[in-house]
Scaffold this motif. Structure first.
Motif, PDB file in Angstrom:
ATOM      1  N   GLY A 127     -18.991  78.844  57.228  1.00 49.43           N
ATOM      2  CA  GLY A 127     -20.079  79.202  58.232  1.00 49.43           C
ATOM      3  C   GLY A 127     -20.451  78.210  59.160  1.00 49.43           C
ATOM      4  N   LEU A 128     -20.161  77.003  59.303  1.00 45.90           N
ATOM      5  CA  LEU A 128     -20.601  76.162  60.205  1.00 45.90           C
ATOM      6  C   LEU A 128     -19.761  75.936  61.502  1.00 45.90           C
ATOM      7  CD1 LEU A 128     -21.565  73.029  57.897  1.00 45.90           C
ATOM      8  CD2 LEU A 128     -23.005  74.598  59.214  1.00 45.90           C
ATOM      9  N   ARG A 129     -18.602  76.826  61.564  1.00 41.99           N
ATOM     10  CA  ARG A 129     -17.714  77.060  62.782  1.00 41.99           C
ATOM     11  C   ARG A 129     -17.339  75.758  63.060  1.00 41.99           C
ATOM     12  NH1 ARG A 129     -22.287  79.578  64.483  1.00 41.99           N
ATOM     13  NH2 ARG A 129     -22.233  78.395  66.487  1.00 41.99           N
ATOM     14  N   LEU A 130     -16.541  75.011  62.397  1.00 41.85           N
ATOM     15  CA  LEU A 130     -15.833  73.914  62.813  1.00 41.85           C
ATOM     16  C   LEU A 130     -14.628  73.984  62.646  1.00 41.85           C
ATOM     17  CD1 LEU A 130     -18.023  71.510  60.155  1.00 41.85           C
ATOM     18  CD2 LEU A 130     -18.197  71.729  62.651  1.00 41.85           C
ATOM     19  N   GLU A 131     -13.496  73.134  63.357  1.00 40.72           N
ATOM     20  CA  GLU A 131     -12.144  73.430  63.296  1.00 40.72           C
ATOM     21  C   GLU A 131     -11.477  72.792  62.036  1.00 40.72           C
ATOM     22  OE1 GLU A 131     -10.906  70.369  66.265  1.00 40.72           O
ATOM     23  OE2 GLU A 131     -11.588  71.368  68.091  1.00 40.72           O
ATOM     24  N   GLU A 132     -10.711  73.585  61.769  1.00 47.00           N
ATOM     25  CA  GLU A 132     -10.073  73.721  60.304  1.00 47.00           C
ATOM     26  C   GLU A 132      -9.078  72.542  60.516  1.00 47.00           C
ATOM     27  OE1 GLU A 132      -7.740  77.088  59.123  1.00 47.00           O
ATOM     28  OE2 GLU A 132      -9.843  78.292  59.209  1.00 47.00           O
ATOM     29  N   ALA A 183     -13.456  64.989  61.426  1.00 48.60           N
ATOM     30  CA  ALA A 183     -14.488  64.609  62.021  1.00 48.60           C
ATOM     31  C   ALA A 183     -15.729  64.508  60.853  1.00 48.60           C
ATOM     32  CB  ALA A 183     -14.724  65.467  63.122  1.00 48.60           C
ATOM     33  N   PHE A 184     -15.591  65.598  59.997  1.00 45.81           N
ATOM     34  CA  PHE A 184     -16.857  65.592  59.118  1.00 45.81           C
ATOM     35  C   PHE A 184     -16.211  65.954  57.636  1.00 45.81           C
ATOM     36  CE2 PHE A 184     -18.556  67.786  62.831  1.00 45.81           C
ATOM     37  CZ  PHE A 184     -19.984  66.961  63.011  1.00 45.81           C
ATOM     38  N   PRO A 384     -17.536  64.582  31.553  1.00 43.63           N
ATOM     39  CA  PRO A 384     -17.084  65.657  32.692  1.00 43.63           C
ATOM     40  C   PRO A 384     -17.845  65.302  34.076  1.00 43.63           C
ATOM     41  CG  PRO A 384     -18.304  67.098  31.339  1.00 43.63           C
ATOM     42  CD  PRO A 384     -18.289  65.352  30.715  1.00 43.63           C
ATOM     43  N   ARG A 385     -17.216  65.433  34.989  1.00 46.47           N
ATOM     44  CA  ARG A 385     -17.803  65.515  36.500  1.00 46.47           C
ATOM     45  C   ARG A 385     -17.111  66.398  37.732  1.00 46.47           C
ATOM     46  NH1 ARG A 385     -15.893  62.350  41.150  1.00 46.47           N
ATOM     47  NH2 ARG A 385     -17.726  61.436  42.337  1.00 46.47           N
ATOM     48  N   ARG A 386     -17.591  66.816  38.239  1.00 51.63           N
ATOM     49  CA  ARG A 386     -17.043  68.011  39.202  1.00 51.63           C
ATOM     50  C   ARG A 386     -17.891  67.733  40.660  1.00 51.63           C
ATOM     51  NH1 ARG A 386     -12.598  71.691  39.611  1.00 51.63           N
ATOM     52  NH2 ARG A 386     -13.380  73.746  39.939  1.00 51.63           N
ATOM     53  N   ILE A 387     -17.105  66.853  41.358  1.00 54.57           N
ATOM     54  CA  ILE A 387     -17.182  66.825  42.756  1.00 54.57           C
ATOM     55  C   ILE A 387     -16.201  67.257  43.558  1.00 54.57           C
ATOM     56  CG2 ILE A 387     -17.841  65.073  44.641  1.00 54.57           C
ATOM     57  CD1 ILE A 387     -20.058  65.267  42.487  1.00 54.57           C
ATOM     58  N   LEU A 388     -16.446  68.289  44.562  1.00 56.24           N
ATOM     59  CA  LEU A 388     -15.531  68.845  45.541  1.00 56.24           C
ATOM     60  C   LEU A 388     -15.726  68.449  46.723  1.00 56.24           C
ATOM     61  CD1 LEU A 388     -16.006  72.723  44.063  1.00 56.24           C
ATOM     62  CD2 LEU A 388     -14.239  70.748  43.338  1.00 56.24           C
ATOM     63  N   ALA A 389     -14.613  68.699  47.654  1.00 55.22           N
ATOM     64  CA  ALA A 389     -14.335  67.988  48.834  1.00 55.22           C
ATOM     65  C   ALA A 389     -14.104  68.869  50.026  1.00 55.22           C
ATOM     66  CB  ALA A 389     -13.573  66.882  49.008  1.00 55.22           C
ATOM     67  N   SER A 390     -14.760  68.952  51.183  1.00 56.53           N
ATOM     68  CA  SER A 390     -13.880  69.697  52.264  1.00 56.53           C
ATOM     69  C   SER A 390     -14.143  69.008  53.699  1.00 56.53           C
ATOM     70  CB  SER A 390     -15.080  70.950  52.295  1.00 56.53           C
ATOM     71  OG  SER A 390     -14.415  71.925  53.212  1.00 56.53           O
ATOM     72  N   LEU A 391     -12.867  69.029  54.182  1.00 56.32           N
ATOM     73  CA  LEU A 391     -12.559  68.214  55.498  1.00 56.32           C
ATOM     74  C   LEU A 391     -12.506  69.072  56.714  1.00 56.32           C
ATOM     75  CD1 LEU A 391     -12.059  66.252  53.109  1.00 56.32           C
ATOM     76  CD2 LEU A 391     -10.121  65.582  54.514  1.00 56.32           C
ATOM     77  N   TRP A 392     -13.116  68.727  57.672  1.00 54.49           N
ATOM     78  CA  TRP A 392     -12.954  69.687  59.055  1.00 54.49           C
ATOM     79  C   TRP A 392     -13.010  68.735  60.283  1.00 54.49           C
ATOM     80  CZ3 TRP A 392     -13.075  74.837  58.436  1.00 54.49           C
ATOM     81  CH2 TRP A 392     -13.153  75.403  57.137  1.00 54.49           C
TER      82      TRP A 392
END
Length: 411
Positions: A127-132, A183-184, A384-392
């Motif tokens: 929802g942040l409207r960033l370039e894929e 970038a993010f 256990p550990r669950r950290i997820l990532a998203s690159l934009w």
């Protein structure tokens, strides 16, 4: 010695003008470059009215540090918990949030609702409207678990080390060894580790300043000369990619996955386009060496010099049965790093470890990193550990009078 260390730490906030031969990072040309958030003047002034208008406030965490007069990271929590989800809040205050990330290098969002599942995190970032941004150049094997959301690098330790069951990942800018860089970065904690498992961060400008200055220990007199050579000559990254994904290695992504092809011809076409040189091994593995890339750059937005690379990660962490970390970096002209440079970089890695911010994750936390301004790493942990990532990429610009078309993840 203590006085020298204190003097060196104090000068982190007083950055000398960067060398004129440092590369430059361009300023973004999206929404944030042309239309700054209207309420940021109030926020910068520290007045309560400004924070009330956006429904959030800065809070302190025990692990934060102060760099250049700013708390790092900035931590935001909702003024009234339970009233709105993070996705709803960010949709209304997107410009303010992204500008705060740009100004502070990293923002930790804590205590917002709607972050109980990976899908909630996906809704927020989408929802942040960033370039894929694609994941092809990332060195680590990753799995998409929700639109735009991937597993972080969860490569286990080699069994023969008898160490904790996860690799420590050294500091780096994400995909600094790649032609295109995000970038993010967004990290989301679904649930923290039993012990350890922090994602340490540090401002890249502070690291560049440390390398530029001769202070604090017996070997640091060589640092400015090493910084000068790195700025003038740049670097090349060397890595051998396996024929098939190797989930036991933190740099185990295969050339097939990296270049999205099953043929050598397809891989060679992609490498030639990127200026990468290569050599095939008899077992199907692929040795690659990037074109000349910068090691120290000037951020076009702030004018500050950044240690914008993955050098520390490469020389201390790019290790598996195919790769020797001490051979992972060369000068940009192809020469091997001299001993003085290796020693300076290893000491800089130790300094980063001593000055890092390593906060304890809490379920539902979201960390946003400006990939031009801050470096990140990862500590070992007990699962256990669950950290997820998203690159934009950069913020998308919305044409006046027109709604943005609905976007779907193409990753």
């Amino acid at each position: 010695m203590i006085s020298l260390l204190l003097a060196c730490s104090a000068r982190i906030a007083l950055v000398d003008p960067p060398d004129s031969r440092s590369s430059r990072l361009p300023a973004p040309d999206g929404d944030l470059a042309v239309r700054p958030a209207r309420r940021l003047t109030l926020l910068r002034g520290g007045g309560a009215d400004g924070w009330e208008q956006i429904g959030a406030r800065p809070v302190s965490i025990d692990e934060e540090r102060v760099f250049a007069g700013r708390a790092f990271p900035m931590t935001l929590s909702p003024l009234l918990s339970g009233r709105t989800t993070l996705t709803e809040w960010a949709a209304e205050h997107r410009e303010e949030l992204l500008q705060l990330v740009r100004e502070n290098g990293a923002v930790l969002l804590r205590g917002f609702g709607g972050m109980e599942t990976p899908q909630g995190f996906s809704d927020f970032v989408m929802g942040l409207r960033l370039e894929e941004f694609g994941m092809g150049c990332s060195a680590a094997p990753r799995t998409e678990v929700a639109p735009g959301v991937f597993t972080a690098n969860e490569a286990p330790q080699r069994e023969e080390t008898r160490a904790p069951p996860q690799e420590k990942i050294p500091f780096h800018h994400e995909m600094a060894q790649c032609e295109d860089k995000p970038a993010f970065l967004f990290f989301y904690c679904e649930f923290p580790a039993q012990t350890g498992g922090a994602t340490p961060i540090i401002p890249s400008n502070a690291v560049a300043t440390h390398l530029r200055e001769a202070c604090g220990h017996a070997f640091s007199a060589a640092h400015p000369a090493v910084a000068q050579r790195l700025a003038a000559r740049g670097i090349r990254y060397a890595r051998t990619l396996p024929a098939q994904d190797d989930p036991l290695s933190p740099i185990g992504k295969s050339w097939r996955t990296s270049f999205n092809t099953d043929t050598r011809q397809g891989a060679e076409a992609a490498m030639a386009a990127a200026g990468t040189t290569w050599r095939w091994h008899g077992n199907g593995d692929l040795y690659t060496e990037t074109k000349q890339m910068p090691a120290l750059v000037v951020d076009g937005r702030s004018g500050k010099e950044m240690f914008y690379n993955a050098v520390i990660a490469a020389i201390t962490g790019w290790e598996d049965g195919r790769n020797d970390p001490l051979k992972a970096i060369r000068y940009g002209d192809g020469e091997e790093l001299d001993g003085e440079a290796v020693a300076a970089l290893l000491e800089t890695g130790e300094w980063m470890a001593a000055h890092r911010v390593a906060f304890a994750w809490q379920s539902g936390d979201v960390l946003i990193i400006d990939n031009q301004a801050a470096m990140h790493s990862r500590e070992t942990f007990t699962p256990p550990r669950r950290i997820l990532a998203s690159l934009w990429g950069e913020a998308l610009r919305r044409p006046e009078g027109r709604a943005e078309p609905e976007r779907q993840s193409s990753r």
